[in-house]
Design a protein around this motif. Structure first.
Motif, mmCIF file in Angstrom:
data_model
loop_
_atom_site.group_PDB
_atom_site.id
_atom_site.type_symbol
_atom_site.label_atom_id
_atom_site.label_comp_id
_atom_site.label_asym_id
_atom_site.label_seq_id
_atom_site.Cartn_x
_atom_site.Cartn_y
_atom_site.Cartn_z
ATOM 1 N N TYR A 60 -4.050 -5.205 7.938
ATOM 2 C CA TYR A 60 -2.847 -5.055 7.110
ATOM 3 C C TYR A 60 -1.616 -5.734 7.710
ATOM 4 C CZ TYR A 60 -5.865 -1.295 5.421
ATOM 5 O OH TYR A 60 -6.933 -0.564 4.936
ATOM 6 N N ASN A 61 -1.822 -6.671 8.612
ATOM 7 C CA ASN A 61 -0.697 -7.228 9.355
ATOM 8 C C ASN A 61 0.315 -7.975 8.496
ATOM 9 O OD1 ASN A 61 -2.570 -8.042 12.414
ATOM 10 N ND2 ASN A 61 -1.888 -6.095 11.570
ATOM 11 N N LEU A 118 -5.926 8.457 10.844
ATOM 12 C CA LEU A 118 -4.850 7.499 11.096
ATOM 13 C C LEU A 118 -5.204 6.556 12.235
ATOM 14 C CD1 LEU A 118 -1.946 6.469 10.703
ATOM 15 C CD2 LEU A 118 -1.196 8.288 12.255
ATOM 16 N N GLN A 119 -5.736 7.094 13.305
ATOM 17 C CA GLN A 119 -6.023 6.262 14.471
ATOM 18 C C GLN A 119 -7.166 5.286 14.235
ATOM 19 O OE1 GLN A 119 -4.124 5.958 17.074
ATOM 20 N NE2 GLN A 119 -2.732 7.556 16.340
ATOM 21 N N GLN A 120 -8.040 5.586 13.260
ATOM 22 C CA GLN A 120 -9.158 4.673 13.018
ATOM 23 C C GLN A 120 -8.820 3.564 12.019
ATOM 24 O OE1 GLN A 120 -11.229 4.515 9.938
ATOM 25 N NE2 GLN A 120 -9.494 5.625 9.038
ATOM 26 N N LEU A 121 -7.596 3.550 11.503
ATOM 27 C CA LEU A 121 -7.208 2.467 10.601
ATOM 28 C C LEU A 121 -7.315 1.122 11.319
ATOM 29 C CD1 LEU A 121 -4.003 3.680 8.697
ATOM 30 C CD2 LEU A 121 -6.239 3.163 7.702
ATOM 31 N N PRO A 122 -7.834 0.085 10.664
ATOM 32 C CA PRO A 122 -7.949 -1.228 11.317
ATOM 33 C C PRO A 122 -6.593 -1.733 11.807
ATOM 34 C CG PRO A 122 -9.127 -1.186 9.224
ATOM 35 C CD PRO A 122 -8.355 0.087 9.286
ATOM 36 N N LEU A 160 1.485 3.063 12.763
ATOM 37 C CA LEU A 160 1.550 2.309 11.498
ATOM 38 C C LEU A 160 2.322 1.011 11.639
ATOM 39 C CD1 LEU A 160 2.043 5.345 9.116
ATOM 40 C CD2 LEU A 160 0.023 3.861 9.249
ATOM 41 N N THR A 161 3.365 0.987 12.445
ATOM 42 C CA THR A 161 4.107 -0.267 12.620
ATOM 43 C C THR A 161 3.300 -1.298 13.396
ATOM 44 O OG1 THR A 161 5.245 0.730 14.527
ATOM 45 C CG2 THR A 161 6.412 0.734 12.409
ATOM 46 N N LYS A 162 2.281 -0.868 14.115
ATOM 47 C CA LYS A 162 1.378 -1.820 14.772
ATOM 48 C C LYS A 162 0.388 -2.431 13.792
ATOM 49 C CE LYS A 162 1.536 0.533 19.249
ATOM 50 N NZ LYS A 162 0.809 1.444 20.177
ATOM 51 N N ARG A 163 0.235 -1.808 12.629
ATOM 52 C CA ARG A 163 -0.777 -2.247 11.671
ATOM 53 C C ARG A 163 -0.187 -2.972 10.459
ATOM 54 N NH1 ARG A 163 -2.680 1.841 14.672
ATOM 55 N NH2 ARG A 163 -4.934 2.173 14.844
ATOM 56 N N PHE A 202 0.845 -1.188 0.000
ATOM 57 C CA PHE A 202 0.000 0.000 0.000
ATOM 58 C C PHE A 202 0.887 1.247 0.000
ATOM 59 C CE2 PHE A 202 -2.739 -3.280 1.617
ATOM 60 C CZ PHE A 202 -3.997 -2.972 1.123
ATOM 61 N N ALA A 203 0.316 2.350 -0.453
ATOM 62 C CA ALA A 203 1.072 3.597 -0.514
ATOM 63 C C ALA A 203 0.199 4.761 -0.084
ATOM 64 C CB ALA A 203 1.593 3.838 -1.928
#
Length: 252
Positions: free
Chosen positions: A28-29, A20-24, A53-56, A4-5
């Protein structure tokens, strides 16, 4: 693995931080994110983004944009110090700033700046463009600064690119000015000199890239030129919501 980009998150705006905070957290793991610069001019918000983002994503790849290197709201002596602090933050959070390999795929971040290869900067631009006030690059003009960044980019001889059968590159800055569509009004073309550098085009072609992701212009576009597909997926400012997608884009 999907790729993804997105670029130009500009997390200085509350609405962008909320997105950003509401991203699942789990969707995307197994995937990779190309983060093509201009996350925030504040280090604290950059680090918040890296953490989120590194958590997702299984891997987050990043190149800095011009806003990321502003120092007007930081207690730092110059933009070189900001760059060092930013790179330290990427290391702390496990964000990749070098070549990423997954089997036969290689993804190459390309550093850059603008060197007026897209046109000369007039007095209007020098007065209006915020980088001239908010960045400090002692001992460097735009041409030497572009060399400073682009000389750090890898070439095809890099060991990390051996046996790669597909190469994706990404940068914050534009590698060619004809990525800007013909519909852009003349009054907005005044910023063309600070959009990028032709050095990036030479480098991505030398690497054999088939797909290049870029940011900076806030003009979302996908176009193929001479065998390379160029994609801009800028999130942009809240005021630009009527013409930017404001979502992740799968590029592979």
């Amino acid at each position: 693995m999907r790729v993804f980009a997105i670029s130009d998150l500009h997390l200085d705006y509350a609405a962008n931080r909320e997105w950003l905070q509401q991203l699942p957290v789990q969707e995307y793991n197994d995937d990779v994110l190309l983060l093509a610069g201009d996350v925030s001019d504040r280090l604290t918000l950059l680090e918040d983004a890296f953490s989120a983002l590194t958590k997702r994503f299984s891997a987050v790849l990043f190149v800095p944009g011009n806003h990321d290197l502003w120092i007007n709201r930081e207690r730092l002596p110059d933009s070189f110090a900001k760059l060092e602090a930013l790179l330290a933050a990427t290391r702390e959070h496990g964000v990749h700033t070098d070549i990423y390999r997954k089997d036969e795929l290689a993804i190459v971040p390309l550093l850059g700046w603008y060197d007026y290869s897209f046109g000369a900067a007039d007095d209007y631009l020098k007065a209006a463009w915020a980088d001239y006030r908010n960045c400090q690059w002692p001992g460097h003009d735009e041409a030497s600064l572009t060399r400073f960044f682009t000389q750090q980019n890898p070439s095809l001889s890099s060991l990390a690119l051996q046996n790669a059968r597909r190469i994706i590159t990404f940068s914050h800055f534009l590698p060619r000015i004809d990525l800007m569509p013909e519909r852009i009004p003349d009054k907005h073309r005044k910023i063309y000199p600070v959009l990028g550098t032709t050095v990036l085009e030479s480098q991505l072609r030398g690497l054999g890239s088939s797909l290049h992701v870029y940011g900076h212009s806030h003009v979302n576009r996908q176009v193929t030129i001479d065998g390379v597909t160029y994609i801009n997926n800028a999130f942009g400012y809240p005021s630009e919501a009527h013409f930017t997608a404001r979502r992740l884009m799968q590029v592979r």
